[in-house]
Design a protein around this motif. Structure first.
Motif, PDB file in Angstrom:
ATOM      1  N   VAL A   6     -13.674  14.351   1.112  1.00 23.05           N
ATOM      2  CA  VAL A   6     -12.341  13.919   1.539  1.00 23.05           C
ATOM      3  C   VAL A   6     -11.384  13.918   0.359  1.00 23.05           C
ATOM      4  O   VAL A   6     -10.261  14.439   0.432  1.00 23.05           O
ATOM      5  CB  VAL A   6     -12.404  12.515   2.178  1.00 23.05           C
ATOM      6  N   LYS A   7     -11.822  13.336  -0.747  1.00 24.56           N
ATOM      7  CA  LYS A   7     -10.964  13.197  -1.919  1.00 24.56           C
ATOM      8  C   LYS A   7     -10.610  14.553  -2.521  1.00 24.56           C
ATOM      9  O   LYS A   7      -9.529  14.714  -3.106  1.00 24.56           O
ATOM     10  CB  LYS A   7     -11.658  12.326  -2.968  1.00 24.56           C
ATOM     11  N   SER A   8     -11.500  15.520  -2.388  1.00 25.26           N
ATOM     12  CA  SER A   8     -11.232  16.838  -2.950  1.00 25.26           C
ATOM     13  C   SER A   8     -10.259  17.645  -2.096  1.00 25.26           C
ATOM     14  O   SER A   8      -9.863  18.745  -2.479  1.00 25.26           O
ATOM     15  CB  SER A   8     -12.540  17.618  -3.116  1.00 25.26           C
ATOM     16  N   GLY A   9      -9.893  17.103  -0.933  1.00 28.93           N
ATOM     17  CA  GLY A   9      -8.879  17.751  -0.111  1.00 28.93           C
ATOM     18  C   GLY A   9      -9.399  18.740   0.902  1.00 28.93           C
ATOM     19  O   GLY A   9      -8.628  19.564   1.408  1.00 28.93           O
ATOM     20  N   GLN A  10     -10.703  18.662   1.243  1.00 25.79           N
ATOM     21  CA  GLN A  10     -11.218  19.566   2.260  1.00 25.79           C
ATOM     22  C   GLN A  10     -10.497  19.343   3.578  1.00 25.79           C
ATOM     23  O   GLN A  10     -10.167  18.215   3.944  1.00 25.79           O
ATOM     24  CB  GLN A  10     -12.725  19.364   2.445  1.00 25.79           C
ATOM     25  N   GLU A  11     -10.264  20.421   4.298  1.00 23.64           N
ATOM     26  CA  GLU A  11      -9.460  20.349   5.525  1.00 23.64           C
ATOM     27  C   GLU A  11     -10.127  19.477   6.588  1.00 23.64           C
ATOM     28  O   GLU A  11      -9.478  18.690   7.270  1.00 23.64           O
ATOM     29  CB  GLU A  11      -9.222  21.755   6.064  1.00 23.64           C
ATOM     30  N   VAL A  38       0.841  -1.197   0.000  1.00 27.07           N
ATOM     31  CA  VAL A  38       0.000   0.000   0.000  1.00 27.07           C
ATOM     32  C   VAL A  38       0.879   1.250   0.000  1.00 27.07           C
ATOM     33  O   VAL A  38       0.592   2.223  -0.703  1.00 27.07           O
ATOM     34  CB  VAL A  38      -0.956   0.006   1.213  1.00 27.07           C
ATOM     35  N   ASN A  39       1.949   1.230   0.770  1.00 18.83           N
ATOM     36  CA  ASN A  39       2.857   2.374   0.810  1.00 18.83           C
ATOM     37  C   ASN A  39       3.429   2.672  -0.579  1.00 18.83           C
ATOM     38  O   ASN A  39       3.525   3.837  -0.992  1.00 18.83           O
ATOM     39  CB  ASN A  39       3.995   2.103   1.794  1.00 18.83           C
ATOM     40  N   LEU A  40       3.788   1.644  -1.313  1.00 20.08           N
ATOM     41  CA  LEU A  40       4.293   1.831  -2.669  1.00 20.08           C
ATOM     42  C   LEU A  40       3.217   2.417  -3.584  1.00 20.08           C
ATOM     43  O   LEU A  40       3.497   3.260  -4.444  1.00 20.08           O
ATOM     44  CB  LEU A  40       4.806   0.502  -3.227  1.00 20.08           C
ATOM     45  N   HIS A  41       1.976   1.976  -3.396  1.00 18.98           N
ATOM     46  CA  HIS A  41       0.870   2.528  -4.180  1.00 18.98           C
ATOM     47  C   HIS A  41       0.654   4.003  -3.859  1.00 18.98           C
ATOM     48  O   HIS A  41       0.378   4.808  -4.760  1.00 18.98           O
ATOM     49  CB  HIS A  41      -0.413   1.741  -3.913  1.00 18.98           C
ATOM     50  N   VAL A  42       0.747   4.363  -2.577  1.00 19.58           N
ATOM     51  CA  VAL A  42       0.583   5.764  -2.185  1.00 19.58           C
ATOM     52  C   VAL A  42       1.647   6.627  -2.858  1.00 19.58           C
ATOM     53  O   VAL A  42       1.357   7.686  -3.421  1.00 19.58           O
ATOM     54  CB  VAL A  42       0.666   5.916  -0.652  1.00 19.58           C
ATOM     55  N   THR A  43       2.883   6.157  -2.803  1.00 21.35           N
ATOM     56  CA  THR A  43       3.988   6.902  -3.410  1.00 21.35           C
ATOM     57  C   THR A  43       3.784   7.056  -4.909  1.00 21.35           C
ATOM     58  O   THR A  43       3.977   8.140  -5.474  1.00 21.35           O
ATOM     59  CB  THR A  43       5.318   6.189  -3.133  1.00 21.35           C
ATOM     60  N   ALA A  44       3.372   5.968  -5.573  1.00 21.94           N
ATOM     61  CA  ALA A  44       3.167   6.009  -7.025  1.00 21.94           C
ATOM     62  C   ALA A  44       2.017   6.944  -7.388  1.00 21.94           C
ATOM     63  O   ALA A  44       2.085   7.685  -8.375  1.00 21.94           O
ATOM     64  CB  ALA A  44       2.903   4.605  -7.557  1.00 21.94           C
ATOM     65  N   ALA A  45       0.940   6.921  -6.600  1.00 17.61           N
ATOM     66  CA  ALA A  45      -0.209   7.791  -6.876  1.00 17.61           C
ATOM     67  C   ALA A  45       0.187   9.257  -6.763  1.00 17.61           C
ATOM     68  O   ALA A  45      -0.237  10.092  -7.574  1.00 17.61           O
ATOM     69  CB  ALA A  45      -1.344   7.467  -5.910  1.00 17.61           C
ATOM     70  N   ARG A  46       0.994   9.580  -5.784  1.00 16.89           N
ATOM     71  CA  ARG A  46       1.447  10.965  -5.623  1.00 16.89           C
ATOM     72  C   ARG A  46       2.327  11.394  -6.793  1.00 16.89           C
ATOM     73  O   ARG A  46       2.209  12.529  -7.280  1.00 16.89           O
ATOM     74  CB  ARG A  46       2.204  11.103  -4.307  1.00 16.89           C
ATOM     75  N   ARG A  47       3.205  10.518  -7.218  1.00 18.08           N
ATOM     76  CA  ARG A  47       4.076  10.856  -8.339  1.00 18.08           C
ATOM     77  C   ARG A  47       3.273  11.082  -9.619  1.00 18.08           C
ATOM     78  O   ARG A  47       3.568  11.994 -10.394  1.00 18.08           O
ATOM     79  CB  ARG A  47       5.107   9.741  -8.543  1.00 18.08           C
ATOM     80  N   LEU A  48       2.271  10.233  -9.836  1.00 18.23           N
ATOM     81  CA  LEU A  48       1.454  10.385 -11.035  1.00 18.23           C
ATOM     82  C   LEU A  48       0.701  11.712 -11.004  1.00 18.23           C
ATOM     83  O   LEU A  48       0.589  12.399 -12.019  1.00 18.23           O
ATOM     84  CB  LEU A  48       0.469   9.217 -11.147  1.00 18.23           C
ATOM     85  N   LEU A  49       0.194  12.083  -9.837  1.00 16.01           N
ATOM     86  CA  LEU A  49      -0.512  13.351  -9.719  1.00 16.01           C
ATOM     87  C   LEU A  49       0.435  14.518  -9.965  1.00 16.01           C
ATOM     88  O   LEU A  49       0.068  15.517 -10.593  1.00 16.01           O
ATOM     89  CB  LEU A  49      -1.158  13.476  -8.345  1.00 16.01           C
ATOM     90  N   GLN A  50       1.664  14.400  -9.495  1.00 12.63           N
ATOM     91  CA  GLN A  50       2.650  15.464  -9.716  1.00 12.63           C
ATOM     92  C   GLN A  50       2.931  15.653 -11.201  1.00 12.63           C
ATOM     93  O   GLN A  50       3.136  16.778 -11.667  1.00 12.63           O
ATOM     94  CB  GLN A  50       3.935  15.142  -8.959  1.00 12.63           C
ATOM     95  N   VAL A  51       2.928  14.545 -11.943  1.00  8.34           N
ATOM     96  CA  VAL A  51       3.133  14.634 -13.388  1.00  8.34           C
ATOM     97  C   VAL A  51       2.015  15.456 -14.025  1.00  8.34           C
ATOM     98  O   VAL A  51       2.253  16.355 -14.847  1.00  8.34           O
ATOM     99  CB  VAL A  51       3.197  13.228 -14.023  1.00  8.34           C
ATOM    100  N   PRO A  77       0.398  24.197  -8.725  1.00  3.79           N
ATOM    101  CA  PRO A  77       0.994  23.568  -7.536  1.00  3.79           C
ATOM    102  C   PRO A  77       0.416  22.178  -7.310  1.00  3.79           C
ATOM    103  O   PRO A  77      -0.762  21.933  -7.586  1.00  3.79           O
ATOM    104  CB  PRO A  77       0.605  24.525  -6.399  1.00  3.79           C
ATOM    105  N   SER A  78       1.249  21.287  -6.815  1.00 10.42           N
ATOM    106  CA  SER A  78       0.806  19.910  -6.577  1.00 10.42           C
ATOM    107  C   SER A  78       0.378  19.746  -5.130  1.00 10.42           C
ATOM    108  O   SER A  78       1.130  20.062  -4.210  1.00 10.42           O
ATOM    109  CB  SER A  78       1.931  18.923  -6.909  1.00 10.42           C
ATOM    110  N   LEU A  79      -0.836  19.279  -4.946  1.00  7.36           N
ATOM    111  CA  LEU A  79      -1.367  19.025  -3.612  1.00  7.36           C
ATOM    112  C   LEU A  79      -2.072  17.677  -3.632  1.00  7.36           C
ATOM    113  O   LEU A  79      -3.170  17.546  -4.167  1.00  7.36           O
ATOM    114  CB  LEU A  79      -2.354  20.128  -3.204  1.00  7.36           C
TER     115      LEU A  79
END
Length: 318
Positions: free
Chosen positions: A151-156, A50-63, A71-73
């Motif tokens: 949650v998915k939209s990033g609300q605080e 799961v940790n690897l998936h989290v990292t990969a998902a973040r990288r894809l979003l940054q792309v 800005p990437s959030l």
């Protein structure tokens, strides 16, 4: 891809086990053994995946964000945990939360169960659904979808309703606050329900948004029906001698049952309600999970199945 315990356990690589016996004891459910070696051999490798998936998902979003020159959030990563009543998914969800929170990349991990999104008992009674509590139609799906979208939209902060297993009902005017987590774990029996077409007035079927659309990763906890029935009955007997004795308990009447009466009652509830729900609505969602954990008769995971989509093989042109 299917893995035995012996094949799966080494995939933890060098990941240290930072979860002690004292904390593990607090995470176990009623009659649900979760020994340290089970955590080390099954759930520590799973937390690494799961940790690897989290990292990969973040990288894809940054792309994507780089392409859009913004800005990437990273939005919260959402992990779904599904399976039958009494299969032990709540314990697994709590263990996964504890393990994932120890990864430095995502220290804030929240857990929400879908019980809070059940319709209140009064409404279930009005709709004639009390004996179908836990079936898909007994949930406030719209509220659950709005919660996940927020949650998915990033609300605080996002509010989730609270459920009381003592009163067997949603707690009115009480909520729990989810503070923009790195990972949100959503646990519930029907969270992997697939999309179904809904027909508008023009007769055209259109896809419906479902809970699993918000998941980045999902786990289905599986076991034979005979084992599930036995676990449910044993848990019922334990509750008869403990939680059901509380006069405030919705099931207080069951605390007066004799052993044979309690067994017959538990079996009746299982076969008339929970087994029907399992066969009609739950087990059919199993293959939609990213990972299937197959338990043996003693609650130990004997097989791990990992769904993988391989590249499309080349087509031979004639």
């Amino acid at each position: 891809m299917s893995f035995t315990r012996a094949q799966w356990a080494p995939l933890r690589a060098n990941t240290p086990l930072l979860l002690g016996e004292d904390e593990l004891e607090k995470l176990r459910g009623v009659n649900e053994p979760m020994p340290v070696h089970e955590v080390a051999e099954i759930f520590l490798p799973l937390s690494r995946l799961v940790n690897l998936h989290v990292t990969a998902a973040r990288r894809l979003l940054q792309v994507t964000d780089t392409f859009l020159m913004r800005p990437s959030l990273s939005p919260p990563f959402i992990l779904g945990v599904a399976g039958s009543v009494a299969v032990g998914k709540s314990t697994i969800a709590r263990v996964m939360r504890a393990l994932l929170a120890r990864w430095p990349e995502h220290p804030r991990v929240e857990l929400v169960t879908t019980d809070g999104f059940l319709l209140p008992n009064a409404e279930l009674e009005a709709r004639g659904l009390m004996r179908r509590k836990g079936f898909p139609e007994s949930y406030d799906v719209g509220r659950l979808l709005r919660f996940l979208a927020d949650v998915k939209s990033g609300q605080e902060t996002v509010q989730a309703p609270v459920y009381s297993h003592l009163t067997y009902d949603v707690v009115r005017d009480e909520t729990v606050t989810v503070h923009r987590p790195d990972i949100l774990i959503v646990e519930g029996i029907n969270v992997l329900q697939g999309p179904e077409a809904t027909r508008d007035g023009d007769g055209v079927g259109r896809p419906r948004v479902v809970v699993s659309d918000f998941f980045d990763f999902s786990i289905y906890v599986d076991a034979d029906e005979d084992a599930l029935e036995r676990w449910y009955v044993n848990r019922f007997l334990t509750f008869r001698d403990t939680a059901f004795r509380d006069p405030e308990s919705y099931f207080h009447r069951y605390s007066q049952l004799s052993q044979p009466e309690a067994i017959d009652t538990a079996r009746g509830i299982w076969r008339e309600i929970n087994l029907v729900n399992l066969q009609q609505n739950i087990v059919g969602t199993r293959e939609r999970a990213t990972v299937i954990l197959r338990k043996d008769a003693h609650h130990a995971v004997e097989e791990v199945r990992l769904r993988r989509t391989d590249p499309t093989p080349p087509v031979e042109l004639r």
